[in-house]
Scaffold this active site. Structure first.
Site, short mmCIF file in Angstrom:
data_model
loop_
_atom_site.label_atom_id
_atom_site.label_comp_id
_atom_site.label_asym_id
_atom_site.label_seq_id
_atom_site.Cartn_x
_atom_site.Cartn_y
_atom_site.Cartn_z
N GLU A 136 0.85 -1.20 0.00
CA GLU A 136 0.00 0.00 0.00
C GLU A 136 0.89 1.25 0.00
OE1 GLU A 136 -4.17 1.43 1.35
OE2 GLU A 136 -3.50 -0.57 0.80
N THR A 192 17.67 -4.60 10.27
CA THR A 192 16.87 -5.76 10.66
C THR A 192 17.69 -6.67 11.56
OG1 THR A 192 15.62 -5.64 8.61
CG2 THR A 192 15.67 -7.79 9.68
N MET A 245 20.73 1.24 16.27
CA MET A 245 21.23 2.44 15.61
C MET A 245 21.30 3.64 16.56
SD MET A 245 21.70 1.19 12.63
CE MET A 245 22.02 2.59 11.57
N HIS A 262 11.31 -6.08 25.27
CA HIS A 262 10.71 -5.49 24.06
C HIS A 262 9.21 -5.74 24.01
CE1 HIS A 262 14.91 -5.34 22.60
NE2 HIS A 262 14.49 -4.33 21.86
N LYS A 289 7.53 -8.24 18.72
CA LYS A 289 8.88 -8.53 18.23
C LYS A 289 9.00 -10.00 17.86
CE LYS A 289 13.77 -7.74 19.22
NZ LYS A 289 14.04 -7.32 17.84
N GLY A 321 18.84 -8.25 18.73
CA GLY A 321 20.13 -8.02 18.08
C GLY A 321 21.04 -7.21 18.99
N1 LIG Z 1 18.83 -1.83 14.36
C1 LIG Z 1 17.94 -1.11 15.06
O1 LIG Z 1 18.27 -0.06 15.68
C2 LIG Z 1 16.51 -1.54 15.10
C3 LIG Z 1 16.15 -2.69 14.47
N2 LIG Z 1 14.84 -3.05 14.41
C4 LIG Z 1 14.57 -4.25 13.63
O2 LIG Z 1 13.97 -3.83 12.40
C5 LIG Z 1 13.05 -4.81 11.95
C6 LIG Z 1 11.70 -4.17 11.70
O3 LIG Z 1 11.17 -3.69 12.92
P1 LIG Z 1 9.71 -3.02 12.96
O4 LIG Z 1 9.65 -1.84 12.06
O5 LIG Z 1 9.37 -2.86 14.39
O6 LIG Z 1 8.83 -4.22 12.34
P2 LIG Z 1 7.45 -4.17 11.56
O7 LIG Z 1 6.95 -5.56 11.53
O8 LIG Z 1 6.59 -3.09 12.11
O9 LIG Z 1 7.89 -3.72 10.08
C7 LIG Z 1 8.50 -4.56 9.16
C8 LIG Z 1 7.94 -4.27 7.78
O10 LIG Z 1 8.64 -5.07 6.84
C9 LIG Z 1 7.69 -5.74 6.03
N3 LIG Z 1 8.22 -6.98 5.48
C10 LIG Z 1 8.09 -8.25 5.96
N4 LIG Z 1 8.72 -9.12 5.15
C11 LIG Z 1 9.25 -8.39 4.14
C12 LIG Z 1 9.99 -8.72 2.98
N5 LIG Z 1 10.34 -9.98 2.72
N6 LIG Z 1 10.33 -7.70 2.14
C13 LIG Z 1 9.98 -6.42 2.40
N7 LIG Z 1 9.26 -6.06 3.48
C14 LIG Z 1 8.92 -7.02 4.34
C15 LIG Z 1 6.51 -5.97 6.94
O11 LIG Z 1 5.34 -6.24 6.19
P3 LIG Z 1 4.19 -7.19 6.82
O12 LIG Z 1 3.74 -6.48 8.07
O13 LIG Z 1 3.16 -7.27 5.73
O14 LIG Z 1 4.88 -8.51 7.13
C16 LIG Z 1 6.45 -4.64 7.70
O15 LIG Z 1 5.74 -3.64 6.96
C17 LIG Z 1 13.05 -5.90 13.03
O16 LIG Z 1 13.95 -6.92 12.65
C18 LIG Z 1 13.56 -5.18 14.27
O17 LIG Z 1 14.16 -6.04 15.19
C19 LIG Z 1 13.86 -2.32 14.99
C20 LIG Z 1 14.16 -1.17 15.65
C21 LIG Z 1 15.52 -0.70 15.78
O1 LIG Z 2 12.39 -5.03 17.31
C1 LIG Z 2 12.60 -3.96 17.90
O2 LIG Z 2 11.68 -3.19 18.22
C2 LIG Z 2 13.99 -3.59 18.20
N1 LIG Z 2 14.94 -4.36 17.73
C3 LIG Z 2 16.33 -4.17 17.84
C4 LIG Z 2 16.99 -5.35 18.52
O3 LIG Z 2 16.61 -6.50 18.22
O4 LIG Z 2 17.88 -5.15 19.34
C5 LIG Z 2 16.71 -2.83 18.41
C6 LIG Z 2 15.74 -2.20 19.35
O5 LIG Z 2 16.00 -2.62 20.66
C7 LIG Z 2 14.29 -2.36 18.95
#
Ligand SMILES: NC(=O)C1=CN([C@@H]2O[C@H](COP(=O)(O)OP(=O)(O)OC[C@H]3O[C@@H](n4cnc5c(N)ncnc54)[C@H](OP(=O)(O)O)[C@@H]3O)[C@@H](O)[C@H]2O)C=CC1
Ligand SMILES: O=C(O)C1=N[C@H](C(=O)O)C[C@H](O)C1
Length: 253
Positions: free
Chosen positions: A38, A86, A112, A142, A146, A152
């Site tokens: 979307e 991710t 990050m 968390h 999650k 991570g």
């Molecule tokens: N490094 C950092 O600082 C942080 C890392 N993270 C990590 O980031 C990731 C995402 O977190 P968050 O935003 O909370 O998660 P969400 O589930 O809210 O968002 C993930 C998005 O990715 C989509 N998605 C799923 N599979 C695919 C694919 N194969 N290709 C493209 N898009 C896809 C999902 O769609 P759908 O819902 O339809 O499955 C959703 O819209 C997690 O792994 C989290 O642990 C999060 C916060 C901080």
């Molecule tokens: O999934 C989350 O929300 C987050 N994921 C990252 C992790 O797995 O450490 C970073 C943050 O803590 C949020």
């Protein structure tokens, strides 16, 4: 103008990044990639980056481990630098990420925020000073949506501690079947999931009659998004293939 591709654009983190970038004059999201296609913002959204016929200077990924192969294939073919935020990759996937870094600039960090990256330095110092007289236990908390455990970040923190310890540490995630005293070389890693907790990490050094706790609490997802946007500005101008992380962004500031 830095042109950004955003993978996972319709997720929790994707929406925060979209909001932050929309207020910047020197960068723009030109394409989003997401399983849920979307169009929620002013850029087009594709299920697969190969469908995008334009070009971006850098891709930020906050999606799911299942997107890795198509994203790496696209980035290597188009020589696009990529930032993997991710979490939850397995060993084989981490090896693929490292392999790609021989060809393109690749950035990866499980957290990050500036705070967690400072905490890693504090932990290295603590482990060096405290040495082997203290048991190390890590607890992460968390939200209930999650997918991966441990976080991570918890793994990054454990790595920072174990690099500085005088012994080879063993990571232990579950003790419910144990009937033995705690071996000295363990680092216990514990996961709590509930409600809307954004992210909390605590590292405990437990010694004889003494506890040292180092703790980080993220109060909003902005702390991760701001770091990711800073990393995009850094990596988007990198021409040199290699592995990068938040320490490179902090050093370049
Ligand atoms: N490094 C950092 O600082 C942080 C890392 N993270 C990590 O980031 C990731 C995402 O977190 P968050 O935003 O909370 O998660 P969400 O589930 O809210 O968002 C993930 C998005 O990715 C989509 N998605 C799923 N599979 C695919 C694919 N194969 N290709 C493209 N898009 C896809 C999902 O769609 P759908 O819902 O339809 O499955 C959703 O819209 C997690 O792994 C989290 O642990 C999060 C916060 C901080
Ligand atoms: O999934 C989350 O929300 C987050 N994921 C990252 C992790 O797995 O450490 C970073 C943050 O803590 C949020």
């Amino acid at each position: 103008m830095l042109k950004i591709g955003l993978c996972g654009c319709n997720g929790r983190m994707g929406k925060v990044i979209t909001d932050i970038v929309s207020k910047k004059e020197n960068m723009q999201i030109v394409a989003g990639f997401d399983a849920y296609t979307e169009k929620l913002a002013d850029y087009p959204v594709y299920a697969d980056p190969h469908e995008f016929t334009g070009a971006c200077d850098v891709i930020i990924d906050f999606s799911n481990v299942s997107s890795l192969d198509m994203l790496l294939d696209y980035c290597v073919k188009t020589k696009t630098p990529v930032i993997f935020c991710t979490t939850g990759y397995d060993k084989e996937q981490l090896a693929k990420i490292r392999e790609a870094s021989a060809v393109i600039p690749v950035f990866r960090s499980g957290n990050m925020s500036i705070g967690i990256n400072l905490m890693m330095d504090l932990l290295r110092k603590a482990a060096t000073v405290l040495g082997d007289g203290y048991d190390v236990e890590i607890t992460e908390k968390h939200h209930n949506q999650k997918l991966d455990a441990p976080s991570g970040t918890a793994l990054m923190l454990a790595d920072a501690v174990s690099e500085a310890l005088p012994y080879d540490a063993e990571y232990v995630y579950d003790r419910h079947e144990r009937r033995m005293k705690r071996p000295q070389n363990e680092i216990g890693i514990h996961s709590v999931r509930g409600g809307t907790i954004v992210g909390e990490h605590e590292v405990l050094f437990a010694g004889r009659d003494e506890l040292i706790e180092i703790r980080h609490v993220a109060l909003s997802r902005e702390v991760f998004a701001v770091g990711a946007v800073d990393a995009a500005a850094f990596l988007g101008t990198q021409k040199q293939p290699g592995m990068y992380d938040m320490s490179d962004v902090i050093a370049a500031k």
